[in-house]
Design an enzyme around this catalytic site. Structure first.
Site, PDB file in Angstrom:
ATOM      1  N   ASN A   1      32.857  57.634 -19.409  1.00  0.00           N
ATOM      2  CA  ASN A   1      34.003  57.053 -18.702  1.00  0.00           C
ATOM      3  C   ASN A   1      33.963  57.508 -17.243  1.00  0.00           C
ATOM      4  O   ASN A   1      34.163  58.687 -16.964  1.00  0.00           O
ATOM      5  CB  ASN A   1      35.285  57.522 -19.407  1.00  0.00           C
ATOM      6  CG  ASN A   1      36.553  56.994 -18.752  1.00  0.00           C
ATOM      7  OD1 ASN A   1      36.520  56.434 -17.655  1.00  0.00           O
ATOM      8  ND2 ASN A   1      37.670  57.189 -19.428  1.00  0.00           N
TER       9      ASN A   1
ATOM     10  N   CYS B   1      41.873  54.705 -14.062  1.00  0.00           N
ATOM     11  CA  CYS B   1      40.777  53.839 -14.523  1.00  0.00           C
ATOM     12  C   CYS B   1      41.038  52.365 -14.235  1.00  0.00           C
ATOM     13  O   CYS B   1      40.127  51.549 -14.370  1.00  0.00           O
ATOM     14  CB  CYS B   1      40.566  54.040 -16.018  1.00  0.00           C
ATOM     15  SG  CYS B   1      40.323  55.758 -16.418  1.00  0.00           S
TER      16      CYS B   1
ATOM     17  N   HIS C   1      36.941  48.240 -19.400  1.00  0.00           N
ATOM     18  CA  HIS C   1      36.815  49.648 -19.024  1.00  0.00           C
ATOM     19  C   HIS C   1      36.097  50.377 -20.148  1.00  0.00           C
ATOM     20  O   HIS C   1      36.348  50.142 -21.325  1.00  0.00           O
ATOM     21  CB  HIS C   1      38.201  50.250 -18.785  1.00  0.00           C
ATOM     22  CG  HIS C   1      38.150  51.716 -18.514  1.00  0.00           C
ATOM     23  ND1 HIS C   1      37.293  52.259 -17.595  1.00  0.00           N
ATOM     24  CD2 HIS C   1      38.828  52.764 -19.066  1.00  0.00           C
ATOM     25  CE1 HIS C   1      37.446  53.564 -17.573  1.00  0.00           C
ATOM     26  NE2 HIS C   1      38.374  53.899 -18.460  1.00  0.00           N
TER      27      HIS C   1
HETATM   28  N1  ACO Z   1      33.265  67.546 -31.070  1.00  0.00           N
HETATM   29  C1  ACO Z   1      33.570  67.826 -32.339  1.00  0.00           C
HETATM   30  N2  ACO Z   1      34.819  67.799 -32.824  1.00  0.00           N
HETATM   31  C2  ACO Z   1      35.806  67.420 -31.972  1.00  0.00           C
HETATM   32  C3  ACO Z   1      35.551  67.111 -30.620  1.00  0.00           C
HETATM   33  C4  ACO Z   1      34.226  67.172 -30.186  1.00  0.00           C
HETATM   34  N3  ACO Z   1      33.877  66.887 -28.913  1.00  0.00           N
HETATM   35  N4  ACO Z   1      36.715  66.773 -30.029  1.00  0.00           N
HETATM   36  C5  ACO Z   1      37.674  66.868 -30.968  1.00  0.00           C
HETATM   37  N5  ACO Z   1      37.123  67.268 -32.146  1.00  0.00           N
HETATM   38  C6  ACO Z   1      37.780  67.515 -33.420  1.00  0.00           C
HETATM   39  C7  ACO Z   1      39.274  67.717 -33.276  1.00  0.00           C
HETATM   40  O1  ACO Z   1      39.565  69.063 -32.962  1.00  0.00           O
HETATM   41  C8  ACO Z   1      39.753  67.338 -34.660  1.00  0.00           C
HETATM   42  O2  ACO Z   1      39.530  68.424 -35.523  1.00  0.00           O
HETATM   43  P1  ACO Z   1      40.609  68.775 -36.670  1.00  0.00           P
HETATM   44  O3  ACO Z   1      40.660  67.557 -37.546  1.00  0.00           O
HETATM   45  O4  ACO Z   1      40.003  69.982 -37.314  1.00  0.00           O
HETATM   46  O5  ACO Z   1      41.884  69.021 -35.938  1.00  0.00           O
HETATM   47  C9  ACO Z   1      38.808  66.218 -35.088  1.00  0.00           C
HETATM   48  O6  ACO Z   1      37.649  66.351 -34.235  1.00  0.00           O
HETATM   49  C10 ACO Z   1      39.388  64.843 -34.908  1.00  0.00           C
HETATM   50  O7  ACO Z   1      39.953  64.777 -33.629  1.00  0.00           O
HETATM   51  P2  ACO Z   1      40.689  63.475 -33.124  1.00  0.00           P
HETATM   52  O8  ACO Z   1      41.358  63.769 -31.821  1.00  0.00           O
HETATM   53  O9  ACO Z   1      41.508  62.916 -34.234  1.00  0.00           O
HETATM   54  O10 ACO Z   1      39.451  62.506 -32.869  1.00  0.00           O
HETATM   55  P3  ACO Z   1      39.494  60.997 -32.522  1.00  0.00           P
HETATM   56  O11 ACO Z   1      38.811  60.207 -33.550  1.00  0.00           O
HETATM   57  O12 ACO Z   1      40.861  60.531 -32.099  1.00  0.00           O
HETATM   58  O13 ACO Z   1      38.568  60.942 -31.229  1.00  0.00           O
HETATM   59  C11 ACO Z   1      38.761  60.814 -28.838  1.00  0.00           C
HETATM   60  C12 ACO Z   1      38.937  61.667 -30.073  1.00  0.00           C
HETATM   61  C13 ACO Z   1      37.313  60.447 -28.725  1.00  0.00           C
HETATM   62  C14 ACO Z   1      39.216  61.573 -27.612  1.00  0.00           C
HETATM   63  C15 ACO Z   1      39.590  59.504 -29.015  1.00  0.00           C
HETATM   64  O14 ACO Z   1      40.909  59.818 -29.421  1.00  0.00           O
HETATM   65  C16 ACO Z   1      39.673  58.700 -27.738  1.00  0.00           C
HETATM   66  O15 ACO Z   1      38.696  58.188 -27.247  1.00  0.00           O
HETATM   67  N6  ACO Z   1      40.898  58.509 -27.191  1.00  0.00           N
HETATM   68  C17 ACO Z   1      41.079  57.788 -25.948  1.00  0.00           C
HETATM   69  C18 ACO Z   1      40.635  58.640 -24.823  1.00  0.00           C
HETATM   70  C19 ACO Z   1      40.592  57.915 -23.524  1.00  0.00           C
HETATM   71  O16 ACO Z   1      40.467  56.723 -23.494  1.00  0.00           O
HETATM   72  N7  ACO Z   1      40.709  58.662 -22.446  1.00  0.00           N
HETATM   73  C20 ACO Z   1      40.660  58.203 -21.126  1.00  0.00           C
HETATM   74  C21 ACO Z   1      41.682  57.145 -20.863  1.00  0.00           C
HETATM   75  S1  ACO Z   1      42.407  57.129 -19.293  1.00  0.00           S
HETATM   76  C22 ACO Z   1      41.170  57.048 -18.264  1.00  0.00           C
HETATM   77  O17 ACO Z   1      40.197  56.452 -18.600  1.00  0.00           O
HETATM   78  C23 ACO Z   1      41.262  57.787 -16.939  1.00  0.00           C
END
Ligand code: ACO
Length: 325
Positions: A282, A113, A252
């Site tokens: 993204n 990214c 980003h």
């Molecule tokens: N729908 C519903 N529930 C979901 C989903 C979904 N799509 N995805 C995960 N959950 C659930 C999980 O299983 C978890 O359930 P549990 O509590 O029963 O275990 C709960 O939701 C919370 O999950 P978290 O992972 O804690 O959710 P979080 O608030 O951290 O959000 C996310 C997840 C959106 C992925 C966030 O962590 C994030 O954006 N991280 C950065 C990701 C990123 O930037 N990636 C790309 C970077 S590198 C690049 O750009 C190439």
């Protein structure tokens, strides 16, 4: 030494939209969860048979047209991508052929990214030193071809698209004022491409072995906020400016909550931050390139403005540039 600036912008977005409601039918998720956790409402998906190079060429053509540059006079093409049509020929060579830029050197940059800003800074050096008179920088991703459409943790995040710009010498008080490139390889396992069983989009009955994204979202979130805030601070300092001098930040677009947290950490009002993640998700390297295009088009960036571009990505690699528009 030449001052180097952006003299033309282009973009391309595939027509096909995949909304959160579409995703509700594919995995156990909801529009409400995706919107509140990421800010994303929909993303674009390359059409069947539409290659990454097709998107890159369309963005390139618009940027060259806007820069009023004859492709025959183009001297360098750099494409930032982690989802090329194939390992070789490079996407840059495919673009060179398509736009008839026969005299241009051409190569790809792989920095996930952060690819657009890595490529921008690389191209800038060639023009600054006088080796080349101009450069075309493209960021183009068909990143959804690495998505496991069974994995709700990742399939909600990504979309396809391309952005491009032409760089050339500009007046002394304009252009790219500073750059900061950083890598933290020890965080590499937070986001990787792994080989394994995954389900391709539109073929719900068949699971096949394909490379796909595996991600530790929460940890990535934490590192991203810190890395992006630090990158802006360093680039602004290198430009001899203060954070309060910034008129617009183009970050980003990985997660709106990451963008909000970075703004809070830097004490920059959110209305100075350009966000379009709701429409595209993204798009990896292409995110900033497309966001910059739209920010200029919507006049959120005006002539003379101080603009901070900032990113992080798998690697982990982060980068920032400060530009006087
Ligand atoms: N729908 C519903 N529930 C979901 C989903 C979904 N799509 N995805 C995960 N959950 C659930 C999980 O299983 C978890 O359930 P549990 O509590 O029963 O275990 C709960 O939701 C919370 O999950 P978290 O992972 O804690 O959710 P979080 O608030 O951290 O959000 C996310 C997840 C959106 C992925 C966030 O962590 C994030 O954006 N991280 C950065 C990701 C990123 O930037 N990636 C790309 C970077 S590198 C690049 O750009 C190439």
């Amino acid at each position: 030494m030449n001052n180097v600036g952006i003299v033309g912008l282009g973009h391309y977005l595939p027509k096909r939209r995949l909304t959160n409601l579409d995703l509700e039918k594919m995995v156990k998720t909801s529009d409400e969860w995706i919107t509140t956790r990421t800010g994303i409402k929909e993303r674009r998906i390359a059409e069947k048979g539409e290659k990454n190079s097709d998107m890159a060429v369309k963005a390139a053509r618009e940027a060259i047209k806007n820069a009023r540059l004859d492709p025959e006079r183009l001297e360098l093409i750099i494409v930032a991508t982690i989802s090329p049509d194939s390992s070789f020929p490079s996407l840059a060579c495919l673009v060179q052929k398509a736009i008839h830029a026969r005299k241009a050197a051409a190569f790809d940059v792989s920095a996930a990214c952060s690819g657009f800003l890595y490529a921008l800074t690389t191209a800038k050096q060639f023009i600054q030193t006088g080796l080349y008179k101009n450069a075309l920088v493209i960021a183009s991703e068909k990143i959804t071809s690495y998505v496991d459409w069974n994995d709700r943790n990742t399939c909600i995040l990504f979309g396809d698209g391309a952005g491009a710009c032409v760089l050339a010498p500009v007046r002394k008080d304009r252009g790219i004022l500073s750059e900061y490139l950083h890598a933290q390889g020890h965080f590499g396992d937070l986001m990787m491409v792994v080989a394994g069983e995954r389900e391709p989009l539109d073929q719900k009955t068949k699971t096949i072995l394909l490379p796909h994204i595996a991600m530790q979202g929460q940890e990535l979130f934490r590192v991203a906020v810190h890395s992006m805030a630090e990158a802006v601070e360093i680039a602004v300092h290198k430009a001899g400016l203060k954070l309060s001098d910034i008129d617009c930040v183009v970050p980003h677009q990985a997660n709106d909550r990451i963008i909000t947290a970075v703004a809070r950490q830097l004490e920059i009002p959110k209305d100075k931050i350009f966000v379009n993640i709701d429409k595209y998700g993204n798009m990896s390297a292409a995110s900033i390139a497309v966001a910059l295009y739209e920010a200029v088009k919507e006049k959120r960036i005006q002539k003379g403005d101080i603009v901070a571009l900032v990113t992080f990505g798998a690697g982990l690699v982060s980068a920032a540039n400060v530009v006087r528009w």
